[in-house]
Every structure is written in structure tokens, then in C-alpha cells.
Design an enzyme around this catalytic site. Structure first.
Site, PDB file in Angstrom:
ATOM      1  N   GLU A 151      -8.925 -56.808 -19.837  1.00 18.52           N
ATOM      2  CA  GLU A 151      -7.822 -57.641 -19.373  1.00 18.52           C
ATOM      3  C   GLU A 151      -8.285 -59.060 -19.105  1.00 18.52           C
ATOM      4  OE1 GLU A 151     -10.192 -56.723 -16.161  1.00 18.52           O
ATOM      5  OE2 GLU A 151      -8.882 -55.092 -16.871  1.00 18.52           O
ATOM      6  N   ASP A 156      -0.809 -62.412  -5.367  1.00 16.04           N
ATOM      7  CA  ASP A 156      -2.268 -62.517  -5.270  1.00 16.04           C
ATOM      8  C   ASP A 156      -2.895 -62.781  -6.632  1.00 16.04           C
ATOM      9  OD1 ASP A 156      -2.362 -62.202  -2.561  1.00 16.04           O
ATOM     10  OD2 ASP A 156      -2.992 -60.104  -2.599  1.00 16.04           O
ATOM     11  N   ALA A 172      -6.562 -50.368 -23.999  1.00 14.75           N
ATOM     12  CA  ALA A 172      -7.873 -49.841 -23.591  1.00 14.75           C
ATOM     13  C   ALA A 172      -8.161 -50.137 -22.132  1.00 14.75           C
ATOM     14  CB  ALA A 172      -8.970 -50.422 -24.470  1.00 14.75           C
ATOM     15  N   TYR A 186      -8.216 -52.235 -14.030  1.00 16.13           N
ATOM     16  CA  TYR A 186      -7.613 -53.086 -12.998  1.00 16.13           C
ATOM     17  C   TYR A 186      -6.090 -53.017 -13.062  1.00 16.13           C
ATOM     18  CZ  TYR A 186      -7.611 -57.186  -9.880  1.00 16.13           C
ATOM     19  OH  TYR A 186      -7.450 -58.043  -8.834  1.00 16.13           O
ATOM     20  N   ASN A 187      -5.544 -52.985 -14.273  1.00 14.52           N
ATOM     21  CA  ASN A 187      -4.093 -52.921 -14.455  1.00 14.52           C
ATOM     22  C   ASN A 187      -3.482 -51.722 -13.736  1.00 14.52           C
ATOM     23  OD1 ASN A 187      -1.458 -53.416 -16.041  1.00 14.52           O
ATOM     24  ND2 ASN A 187      -2.043 -51.368 -16.721  1.00 14.52           N
ATOM     25  N   ASP A 214     -19.048 -48.191 -17.439  1.00  9.65           N
ATOM     26  CA  ASP A 214     -18.039 -48.905 -18.219  1.00  9.65           C
ATOM     27  C   ASP A 214     -18.337 -50.395 -18.325  1.00  9.65           C
ATOM     28  OD1 ASP A 214     -16.554 -46.636 -18.778  1.00  9.65           O
ATOM     29  OD2 ASP A 214     -15.307 -46.831 -16.992  1.00  9.65           O
ATOM     30  N   GLY A 215     -18.854 -50.989 -17.247  1.00  6.67           N
ATOM     31  CA  GLY A 215     -19.184 -52.405 -17.296  1.00  6.67           C
ATOM     32  C   GLY A 215     -20.233 -52.704 -18.343  1.00  6.67           C
TER      33      GLY A 215
END
Length: 253
Positions: free
Chosen positions: A114, A143, A151, A156-157, A43-44
Site C-alpha cells: 500500500e 489520521d 496483495a 495495514y488496510n 513479510d517485511g
């Protein structure tokens, strides 16, 4: 049926080996002349390819040679032209980040998943959040916080307990990471047109960094985030395995 395919791959050996095999079978065009770009990796790497190809007309079709591969299709060497012909297309608008640093430097970047603000020291961050010019949260102790596209809502969300957003929902997720005050603040759903401004309180005592996908900015004072409708990323999926189906399916796993 696409006549010209450009193959690009992550640095990992498994991805490079796959690229070599596919080029031997199907040839290789430059991204500028290609009808479609095939990205081999995780994905990265898919995010990197989408950013790199945003000025091109060719859509991007990913095949997983990485770890999770949420944005990727299953890897196979055979029948690639037929798979590309049958593929379903999703169009994504990225987020625009404008981050102002403590030294006055202004950094602009785009994020498909994001834009996040993260504490960069031992103490929790203190953030002030304004939406469309209206103060919504005078002090969020946490934090970090992020604004996610549909998408990116399973990335992370979702790990930060934010909601999964269906493609086409025309909303963004504003999610806190480990919120301390307000302790029970669960984040917010915002219209896609919203302009979110996050100011860092006590920046010298509580330093914060900002990230737009893989672009990091240290010691930010304020960050402006909004959807950028002028940029459209085109991504291809095998039939029945499109991004909308994957986002729905993720909620039942």
C-alpha cells in the site's frame, strides 16, 4: 525443477541460521544466475526481496523465519526442490507513488502492499482526494488514508477496517484511518486503472508523511498513486496455500 537456487535471509539469527543450513544442503547461486530466489524471514523481508529482485527473471519463494509470514510458506529444510517444482505462482503489480514535498522535492517509489498518508503531528490531517482528475472528496479529516493492492489488503488496510480484495479482482482499496469528517465515510473501491491524487490541506498546521511500503517521505504536499503494470513481481506458494486462498481464508478467521 530449478537447478540454481539463491538464498537470502533477514538479519535475525533464526533466518541466518536457516540460510546457512539450506546452503549446506543445496548450494547457493547469485540472484542474477538463479532459477528461483528463496527468501527467509517475515513479510517485511519478503517485500524487500521482491523489490530487490524486480529486475530479475527469477520468482521468489518465501519461507517463514519471521512473525506472521502471510506472504511466506512453512519453513522446512527437506524436499525443497520438489516444493519449488510444485509451487503455484502469483503475479503482482505494485503501486507507483509520486510524492511532492514542501521543499519541492519529488520522490518516486513502488509499493507492493500500500501507499499511505499519515498525520505527522498532534492534529488530524486534512486531505483532498481526486480520482482520475475528478474531485471526489473535498475534505477528509482523519489520521490518514491509504491505497491498497489486493496483495496488501490484509495488512495495514485490513487493520484500518478496509476490505479484503481477492487476487485478480482488478480493484484497489481506498481506506481512511480514524475518519472524523465525513465521520461515517467507509472508503471506496476503485478500478485498478484509477489514478488517485491526494492533496494535503493546511500542511504547515497539519503535517503529513507518505509511505510506500518501507519508503517514507516527510512533509508531503500532494501524492499521486496508481498501479504500475510495467513491473511484475512473481511470488511462489505451496499448492493449496496460494495468495488467493489465503485472502479468502482470512475472511473466515
Amino acid at each position: 525443477m530449478p537447478e540454481k537456487i539463491a538464498f537470502t535471509a533477514a538479519h535475525a539469527e533464526v533466518a541466518q541460521t536457516a540460510r546457512a543450513a539450506l546452503i549446506t544442503r543445496y548450494g547457493n547461486a547469485t540472484p542474477e544466475e538463479a532459477d528461483v530466489i528463496v527468501a527467509l524471514g517475515g513479510d517485511g523481508f519478503m517485500l524487500q526481496t521482491l523489490h530487490a529482485a524486480q529486475h530479475l527473471s527469477a520468482p521468489v519463494y518465501g519461507m517463514n523465519r519471521g512473525t506472521i509470514g502471510f506472504l511466506m510458506n512453512t519453513y522446512a529444510e527437506t524436499d525443497l526442490p520438489a516444493r519449488l517444482e510444485a509451487a503455484e505462482e502469483a503475479e503482482l503489480n505494485p503501486l507507483s507513488m509520486v510524492a511532492t514535498g514542501a521543499d519541492g522535492t519529488v520522490t518516486q517509489a513502488l509499493a507492493i502492499n500500500e501507499v499511505s498518508l499519515l498525520r505527522a503531528g498532534p492534529q488530524a490531517a486534512k486531505l483532498k482526494i481526486t480520482v482520475d482528475g475528478r474531485l471526489r472528496l473535498a475534505e477528509l479529516v482523519c489520521d490518514g488514508a491509504l491505497v491498497s493492492t489486493p496483495a496488501g489488503s490484509t495488512a495495514y488496510n485490513y487493520s484500518a477496517h478496509g476490505p479484503i480484495l481477492p487476487i485478480g479482482s482488478e480493484v484497489l482499496a481506498l481506506t481512511a484511518m480514524s475518519a472524523f469528517r465525513p465521520r461515517r465515510w467507509r472508503g471506496a473501491l476503485l478500478p485498478k486503472t484509477a489514478v488517485v491524487e491526494i492533496e494535503v490541506l493546511e500542511p504547515e498546521k497539519r503535517p503529513v508523511m507518505a509511505e510506500a511500503d518501507a519508503n517514507s517521505v516527510m512533509d508531503v504536499l500532494r501524492v499521486k498513486i496508481q498501479s504500475d503494470g510495467s513491473v511484475v513481481h512473481r511470488i511462489l506458494f505451496d499448492p493449496g496455500h496460494g495468495l488467493e486462498e489465503r485472502l479468502i481464508n482470512e475472511q473466515f478467521t
